[in-house]
Enzyme design. Structure first.
Site, mmCIF file in Angstrom:
data_model
loop_
_atom_site.group_PDB
_atom_site.id
_atom_site.type_symbol
_atom_site.label_atom_id
_atom_site.label_comp_id
_atom_site.label_asym_id
_atom_site.label_seq_id
_atom_site.Cartn_x
_atom_site.Cartn_y
_atom_site.Cartn_z
ATOM 1 N N TYR A 181 -31.469 -28.415 18.246
ATOM 2 C CA TYR A 181 -31.722 -27.040 18.695
ATOM 3 C C TYR A 181 -32.778 -26.383 17.805
ATOM 4 O O TYR A 181 -33.729 -25.760 18.294
ATOM 5 C CB TYR A 181 -30.429 -26.222 18.668
ATOM 6 C CG TYR A 181 -30.655 -24.755 18.968
ATOM 7 C CD1 TYR A 181 -30.829 -24.321 20.273
ATOM 8 C CD2 TYR A 181 -30.735 -23.820 17.929
ATOM 9 C CE1 TYR A 181 -31.065 -22.977 20.557
ATOM 10 C CE2 TYR A 181 -30.978 -22.478 18.202
ATOM 11 C CZ TYR A 181 -31.141 -22.072 19.512
ATOM 12 O OH TYR A 181 -31.390 -20.748 19.778
ATOM 13 N N ARG A 228 -27.906 -16.469 7.877
ATOM 14 C CA ARG A 228 -27.894 -15.028 7.571
ATOM 15 C C ARG A 228 -27.346 -14.200 8.727
ATOM 16 O O ARG A 228 -26.657 -13.196 8.507
ATOM 17 C CB ARG A 228 -29.319 -14.580 7.248
ATOM 18 C CG ARG A 228 -29.457 -13.119 6.871
ATOM 19 C CD ARG A 228 -30.903 -12.683 6.965
ATOM 20 N NE ARG A 228 -31.399 -12.800 8.341
ATOM 21 C CZ ARG A 228 -32.686 -12.752 8.676
ATOM 22 N NH1 ARG A 228 -33.609 -12.617 7.748
ATOM 23 N NH2 ARG A 228 -33.056 -12.861 9.940
ATOM 24 N N ARG A 238 -22.941 -15.377 20.480
ATOM 25 C CA ARG A 238 -23.742 -16.581 20.282
ATOM 26 C C ARG A 238 -23.232 -17.312 19.037
ATOM 27 O O ARG A 238 -22.965 -16.662 18.012
ATOM 28 C CB ARG A 238 -25.227 -16.237 20.116
ATOM 29 C CG ARG A 238 -25.838 -15.599 21.346
ATOM 30 C CD ARG A 238 -27.328 -15.367 21.184
ATOM 31 N NE ARG A 238 -27.614 -14.390 20.142
ATOM 32 C CZ ARG A 238 -28.838 -13.951 19.847
ATOM 33 N NH1 ARG A 238 -29.881 -14.431 20.495
ATOM 34 N NH2 ARG A 238 -29.015 -13.059 18.902
ATOM 35 N N PHE A 298 -50.094 -18.207 4.437
ATOM 36 C CA PHE A 298 -49.396 -18.077 5.711
ATOM 37 C C PHE A 298 -48.138 -18.940 5.749
ATOM 38 O O PHE A 298 -47.103 -18.539 6.301
ATOM 39 C CB PHE A 298 -50.352 -18.467 6.843
ATOM 40 C CG PHE A 298 -49.719 -18.575 8.194
ATOM 41 C CD1 PHE A 298 -49.397 -17.439 8.926
ATOM 42 C CD2 PHE A 298 -49.449 -19.814 8.755
ATOM 43 C CE1 PHE A 298 -48.813 -17.541 10.179
ATOM 44 C CE2 PHE A 298 -48.869 -19.925 10.004
ATOM 45 C CZ PHE A 298 -48.548 -18.784 10.722
#
Length: 490
Positions: A181, A228, A238, A298
């Site tokens: 997932y 978290r 969920r 980034f």
């Protein structure tokens, strides 16, 4: 105006306030976005980037011009795909073909999507998705092929999960399902970005030969977010924590949120953190393959935020009560450190790995495994940037003493001391200025609401001191002689 709690917090944490000031005033972007050279359509794309992203918008807009627009569009396209997948008001039967065919819509002029519920957070992006399609068709074919391929694979993966009734009802089952997932929603992003970095010559081509490094970059971030957000996800019905992990600790997933099971829940969260730490060293390995500073920034900033968030969540009971986040001051400090070089980022990982190790307790069933995982990260860092050999330093000192040279003491850096003194002074003055502004604002507000400061000043005049003293020593308490209302009541 900052809240009173924020003022108190930063007064007691001046180091974090200093980090905020340093980032706001002294941070210089490697590349700055030039709006004067942008078309109206490009400005629209950046508008939706700023609207849909809090954490990535700033770092994306500091990328090299070669990657600025492709990465911006890549983010917006995947955000649009994710917005359709997240919308529970759309049936799986209707959602599935849209997800699978989403990549084809990138070539359809004027395509947009209006079937999200009104309260869906990023609905506006899909309503005006035609500007994204228009700009996508202006990009280099190499970047378009990469983005379309990742969008197709991610859309198919999301569609498979939408049709998986067991996943929708019970959540993730095994650790393998959990990894799969996370791969579809984040690992594929790592693959797409790596392909763009290599295509632009800003990444080492060898990264393409190590797909596990690309995937680990995405999985480390996604798993940290899942750990978290347990409270928030549970309230939204969920469940992303795999049954294979939480069933070792409780019978029902909802038991983790019960106060009486807090210690058991902490042990379960420790096992989740242990699972995420397996990707940490591979993330550092990946960063070593980047060749351009803005690309390094980034990638490094989110990874540093992730390891700091893991340290915050580790054995933290508050994460089962509310959504916990690192403070703004700590985030600014992490950004300052993560925009330098790999060695500094490694120091960040080492710092938070040691915090996890200190919080680890022998009563935790995974105590030994967590200690080994932390040691593995530090060992990897040591293999890249070896620290000084203590034995060599001691031996050198002994030799110098035998030769009568004495011990060598480090030379004091007067310039550094002066700079730290001035920084402390500026910080103190800014804090005092903030206090004055807050006090002044509160006083002005009280005056505007009718506070009679003239009566206070009148009572405090030297001529009234004797009367005040007499009032306070009397058994009846002070007599307020300045108020007509008081006279009426008496």
């Amino acid at each position: 105006m900052p809240s009173a709690s924020s003022v108190v917090y930063y007064l007691t944490h001046p180091g974090e306030l200093r980090s905020i000031i340093q980032w706001k005033t002294w941070h210089n972007a490697v590349h700055e976005r030039d709006e004067t050279k942008e078309t109206e359509n490009q400005k629209k794309c950046f508008h939706y980037l700023n609207k849909t992203s809090r954490s990535f918008a700033a770092v994306i807009q500091e990328l090299h011009p070669e990657l600025l627009m492709p990465v911006c569009l890549f983010y917006l396209i995947l955000r649009g795909l994710d917005t359709i997948e997240d919308d529970t008001s759309i049936s799986a039967k209707k959602k599935e073909p849209t997800l699978r065919n989403f990549y084809t819509y990138l070539e359809l002029d004027g395509w947009n999507y209006t079937e999200n519920r009104p309260e869906e957070k990023d609905r506006d992006l899909l309503v005006h998705f035609d500007c994204v399609v228009r700009e996508f068709k202006q990009q280099k074919q190499e970047y378009r092929d990469i983005i379309a391929d990742i969008t197709k694979r991610m859309g198919n993966g999301m569609a498979d999960y939408c049709l998986n009734a067991e996943f929708n009802e019970k959540g993730v089952d095994t650790i393998r399902d959990y990894d799969m997932y996370c791969y579809y929603v984040a690992g594929l992003v790592g693959e797409g970005l790596t392909s763009m970095f290599v295509e632009s010559k800003f990444g080492n081509p060898a990264l393409l030969d190590r797909p596990h490094l690309q995937v680990s970059m995405g999985l480390f971030l996604q798993k940290t977010n899942i750990i978290r957000d347990i409270k928030e996800d549970f309230e939204d019905n969920r469940r992303f924590w795999p049954r294979e992990i939480w069933s070792n600790h409780v019978d029902n997933f909802s038991d983790l949120l019960k106060p009486e099971n807090r210690e058991i829940a902490l042990n379960c969260s420790s096992e989740m953190v242990l699972n995420a730490l397996d990707h940490a060293d591979e993330c550092l390995f990946y960063l070593a393959g980047l060749r351009e500073q803005s690309v390094f920034n980034f990638c490094a900033i989110p990874q540093s935020m992730a390891i700091a968030t893991l340290a915050l969540c580790f054995r933290n009971p508050k994460m089962f009560e509310r959504n916990v986040k690192i403070t703004k001051g700590e985030a600014c400090q992490l950004m300052l450190e993560s925009t330098q070089n790999l060695q500094v980022v490694c120091d960040v990982f080492k710092k938070y790995t040691r915090i996890i190790r200190r919080k680890n307790v022998p009563q935790d069933p995974n105590f030994l495994k967590i200690s080994i995982a932390c040691g593995k990260i530090e060992q990897f860092i040591e293999s890249i940037f070896p620290s000084a050999n203590v034995k060599e330093i001691v031996a050198k000192g002994e030799l110098q003493r035998k030769l009568g040279l004495g011990a060598v003491t480090p030379k004091k850096d007067d310039k550094k001391d002066d700079a730290q003194w001035w920084d402390s002074l500026y910080l103190f003055l800014m804090v005092m200025g903030l206090i004055v502004v807050v006090f002044g604002s509160m006083t002005l507000t009280a005056w505007a609401l009718g506070a009679r400061f003239d009566l206070i000043f009148k009572d405090l005049m030297p001529s009234n001191w004797g009367q005040l003293k007499q009032d306070f020593v009397s058994h009846d308490g002070p007599r307020i002689t300045s108020s007509p209302v008081a006279h009426q009541e008496l």
